[in-house]
Structure formats: C-alpha cells, structure tokens
Design a protein around this motif. Sequence first.
Motif, PDB file in Angstrom:
ATOM      1  N   LYS A   1       1.439  -1.225   0.139  1.00 21.03           N
ATOM      2  CA  LYS A   1      -0.274   0.170  -0.035  1.00 21.03           C
ATOM      3  C   LYS A   1       1.081   1.404  -0.466  1.00 21.03           C
ATOM      4  N   SER A   2       0.897   2.583  -0.725  1.00 19.07           N
ATOM      5  CA  SER A   2       1.111   3.828  -0.918  1.00 19.07           C
ATOM      6  C   SER A   2       0.322   4.921   0.041  1.00 19.07           C
ATOM      7  N   SER A   3       1.104   5.490   0.883  1.00 22.00           N
ATOM      8  CA  SER A   3       0.442   7.155   0.794  1.00 22.00           C
ATOM      9  C   SER A   3       0.899   7.782  -0.373  1.00 22.00           C
ATOM     10  N   GLN A   4      -0.336   9.093   1.105  1.00 21.70           N
ATOM     11  CA  GLN A   4       0.608   9.591  -0.615  1.00 21.70           C
ATOM     12  C   GLN A   4       0.967  10.562  -0.885  1.00 21.70           C
ATOM     13  N   PHE A   5       1.517  11.286  -1.868  1.00 22.39           N
ATOM     14  CA  PHE A   5       3.120  11.659  -1.892  1.00 22.39           C
ATOM     15  C   PHE A   5       2.790  13.275  -2.044  1.00 22.39           C
ATOM     16  N   ALA A   6       3.659  13.269  -1.202  1.00 26.26           N
ATOM     17  CA  ALA A   6       3.762  14.803  -0.248  1.00 26.26           C
ATOM     18  C   ALA A   6       5.058  15.356  -0.282  1.00 26.26           C
ATOM     19  N   THR A   7       5.543  16.514  -0.025  1.00 25.92           N
ATOM     20  CA  THR A   7       7.091  17.503   0.238  1.00 25.92           C
ATOM     21  C   THR A   7       6.596  17.176   2.082  1.00 25.92           C
ATOM     22  N   THR A   8       8.189  17.551   2.631  1.00 27.48           N
ATOM     23  CA  THR A   8       7.619  17.666   4.015  1.00 27.48           C
ATOM     24  C   THR A   8       7.648  18.895   4.427  1.00 27.48           C
ATOM     25  N   THR A   9       6.807  19.111   3.670  1.00 29.20           N
ATOM     26  CA  THR A   9       5.949  21.074   4.647  1.00 29.20           C
ATOM     27  C   THR A   9       5.084  20.667   3.932  1.00 29.20           C
ATOM     28  N   GLY A  10       4.430  19.548   2.925  1.00 32.37           N
ATOM     29  CA  GLY A  10       2.614  19.329   3.478  1.00 32.37           C
ATOM     30  C   GLY A  10       1.942  19.442   1.291  1.00 32.37           C
ATOM     31  N   THR A  11       2.469  19.655   0.926  1.00 33.93           N
ATOM     32  CA  THR A  11       1.931  20.081  -0.555  1.00 33.93           C
ATOM     33  C   THR A  11       2.433  18.629  -1.167  1.00 33.93           C
ATOM     34  N   GLU A  12       1.506  17.883  -1.603  1.00 33.83           N
ATOM     35  CA  GLU A  12       0.493  17.185  -2.356  1.00 33.83           C
ATOM     36  C   GLU A  12       0.729  16.589  -3.542  1.00 33.83           C
ATOM     37  N   LEU A  13       1.507  16.112  -4.415  1.00 35.56           N
ATOM     38  CA  LEU A  13       1.494  15.038  -5.970  1.00 35.56           C
ATOM     39  C   LEU A  13      -0.021  14.751  -6.012  1.00 35.56           C
ATOM     40  N   GLN A  14       0.066  15.805  -7.084  1.00 35.74           N
ATOM     41  CA  GLN A  14      -2.224  15.609  -7.411  1.00 35.74           C
ATOM     42  C   GLN A  14      -1.791  14.442  -8.640  1.00 35.74           C
ATOM     43  N   GLY A  15      -2.574  13.561  -8.679  1.00 37.22           N
ATOM     44  CA  GLY A  15      -2.563  12.141  -9.762  1.00 37.22           C
ATOM     45  C   GLY A  15      -1.686  11.610  -9.747  1.00 37.22           C
ATOM     46  N   ALA A  16      -0.964  11.772  -8.814  1.00 33.04           N
ATOM     47  CA  ALA A  16       0.301   9.863  -9.286  1.00 33.04           C
ATOM     48  C   ALA A  16       0.131   8.833  -9.273  1.00 33.04           C
ATOM     49  N   VAL A  17       0.862   8.403 -10.114  1.00 35.03           N
ATOM     50  CA  VAL A  17       0.703   7.096 -10.241  1.00 35.03           C
ATOM     51  C   VAL A  17       1.879   6.000 -10.044  1.00 35.03           C
ATOM     52  N   LEU A  18       2.038   5.186  -9.315  1.00 34.21           N
ATOM     53  CA  LEU A  18       3.305   4.437  -9.328  1.00 34.21           C
ATOM     54  C   LEU A  18       2.861   2.998  -9.391  1.00 34.21           C
ATOM     55  N   THR A  19       3.633   2.529 -10.340  1.00 32.08           N
ATOM     56  CA  THR A  19       3.537   1.057 -11.804  1.00 32.08           C
ATOM     57  C   THR A  19       4.864   0.388 -10.724  1.00 32.08           C
ATOM     58  N   LEU A  20       4.682  -0.936 -10.413  1.00 32.08           N
ATOM     59  CA  LEU A  20       5.929  -1.825 -10.165  1.00 32.08           C
ATOM     60  C   LEU A  20       6.244  -2.787 -11.077  1.00 32.08           C
ATOM     61  N   THR A  21       7.371  -2.795 -12.062  1.00 26.83           N
ATOM     62  CA  THR A  21       7.149  -4.109 -12.532  1.00 26.83           C
ATOM     63  C   THR A  21       8.003  -5.272 -12.656  1.00 26.83           C
ATOM     64  N   ASP A  22       8.352  -6.127 -12.683  1.00 23.93           N
ATOM     65  CA  ASP A  22       8.649  -7.454 -13.118  1.00 23.93           C
ATOM     66  C   ASP A  22       7.733  -8.541 -12.200  1.00 23.93           C
ATOM     67  N   GLY A  23       8.242  -8.227 -11.195  1.00 24.48           N
ATOM     68  CA  GLY A  23       7.452  -9.727 -10.405  1.00 24.48           C
ATOM     69  C   GLY A  23       7.971 -11.481 -10.679  1.00 24.48           C
ATOM     70  N   ALA A  24       9.389 -11.808 -11.287  1.00 23.27           N
ATOM     71  CA  ALA A  24       9.794 -12.953 -10.700  1.00 23.27           C
ATOM     72  C   ALA A  24       9.934 -13.604  -9.843  1.00 23.27           C
ATOM     73  N   VAL A  25       9.470 -14.810  -9.829  1.00 23.92           N
ATOM     74  CA  VAL A  25       9.287 -14.640  -8.106  1.00 23.92           C
ATOM     75  C   VAL A  25      10.416 -16.809  -7.973  1.00 23.92           C
TER      76      VAL A  25
ATOM     77  N   ASN B   1      12.189 -14.990  -3.109  1.00 26.87           N
ATOM     78  CA  ASN B   1      12.463 -13.584  -3.185  1.00 26.87           C
ATOM     79  C   ASN B   1      11.602 -13.521  -4.324  1.00 26.87           C
ATOM     80  N   THR B   2      10.567 -12.603  -4.640  1.00 30.75           N
ATOM     81  CA  THR B   2       9.287 -11.472  -5.427  1.00 30.75           C
ATOM     82  C   THR B   2      10.360 -10.367  -5.830  1.00 30.75           C
ATOM     83  N   ASN B   3      10.712 -10.342  -7.374  1.00 35.39           N
ATOM     84  CA  ASN B   3      11.661  -9.718  -7.659  1.00 35.39           C
ATOM     85  C   ASN B   3      10.783  -8.192  -7.803  1.00 35.39           C
ATOM     86  N   PHE B   4      10.687  -6.843  -7.579  1.00 30.10           N
ATOM     87  CA  PHE B   4      10.058  -5.666  -8.600  1.00 30.10           C
ATOM     88  C   PHE B   4      10.775  -4.602  -8.490  1.00 30.10           C
TER      89      PHE B   4
END
Length: 228
Positions: A120-144, A196-199
């Motif tokens: 699970k990912s939390s909201q992307f934000a700066t240390t001062t609280g500015t939030e990154l709007q609409g971002a999508v993080l994609t992790l790929t590979d998944g080889a076990v 080991n699951t490798n992303f």
Amino acid sequence: MTKKTLQFVAAAAMVAGLGFGSVSTAFAATSDSASGTNTGSLHTTAKVALTAGSTSGGNNGDGGNAGDGALALVTAPSYTIDGGELGGSKALKLAGTADGNTPVQTVNPGLKTNWGVTVKSSQFATTTGTELQGAVLTLTDGAVTSPTGSTSSTAPTGEGSIELNGDGTSEKPVVTAAGNENITGDAKAVGVGTWNTNFNTASLAVPDGNTAGTYTSNLTWTLKNAPF
C-alpha cells in the motif's frame, strides 16, 4: 531436530508348560525344490517427524514478530525515481529502480498454510505538506525465484505489474501462495521455503499542473496468513 525411527518387528510365542513351544515370526518361507533354497520377505517401517523451522526478522503474518514455526516477511524494496522537469503542458513518465535490487523476501519454514503479501502506498507529499496530485506509481517484473536454488515446493505467484495511486488509496497483491490446505498424496506444497519476488523496476506518472518539490510516498508491505 529431526528424528528418524527404524522399527523391526518379530513375534515369538512361548507355550505354557515345562518346555518351550513353537516359535512364529513375520518371515514366510517357501521351498524352492529345484535349488533346495528357501525364499521369503520381511516388512519393516521407516518413520520421520518433521517440525517447522525458525525464522527471524520482519512480520509473521499475524501482526507479531517472526519466531519458531512462523511465517516471515524479511525484506522489501524502496525506490528511487529519476527526477523530471515540469513543462506546464505535459505529463511526465519517470523511470525508477529498487534500491540495491532488494527483493520482497518471504520465508515459510514448513507450514501447511496459505499466505500472501500486499503493498500500500501513502499520499506523495513534500515535507511541508504539498501533495503530488494524480500521480500513479507502477512496479514491474514480479519474477519469483528461490535463493537456495533447490526446492521441492511450487513457487508462489508474483504479480507482473502493480499500479498504486499516489493518493494513498491503493492496496494491491504482490505475491500469493494458495492451495496448501489441499496437500495430499504427491501434491506439492506452494510457497514453502524462502522466496524472492523481484520488483526491480518502477515508473511514476505525474500529470501536469503539479508544482516543483521533492515528494515521498511511504510503501507498506504486509504479509497476510491464511486465508488469503
């Protein structure tokens, strides 16, 4: 500790009285009239008792620390995303890699149980609280893979790609081991041992309209015990 017991059984009968009577054993002899020899067979057993091994570090799937006979989530990756320049009129697609190529490493020390890992990912934000709007993080590979290189277990199933909304609302499966409740006969266990699951690769989509800054999302990797 593994214990092995080899048992050999022979039965002898004593007849009451002053002398010994006839003796009977599990050996059944037959006469080979051509060669003048006797042949036969004995039936014995070989038994072994196996216990689940010990694990250390991480979460055990029940909210506690790993220990003797417990599942364990040992390692999980962090990611560094390449920087980008905001153009004001286009979205960015930024590449990233897992720091140190760290895998999602799980240990099942011999338990007949199903399990899985989610992220699970939390909201992307700066240390001062500015939030990154609409971002999508994609992790790929998944080889076990099995780091031991030798196992009689079937590998668990890793996801090929995981998309996490940058607003912190996503929790997605990472790797799953299922079917262990049905192990009978020569059926193989699933996901028993160390895996080991490798992303190792990641990407971050950032829409236009965001402001400059250094943004961070916290990733929470959770091992969940059966049922999964």
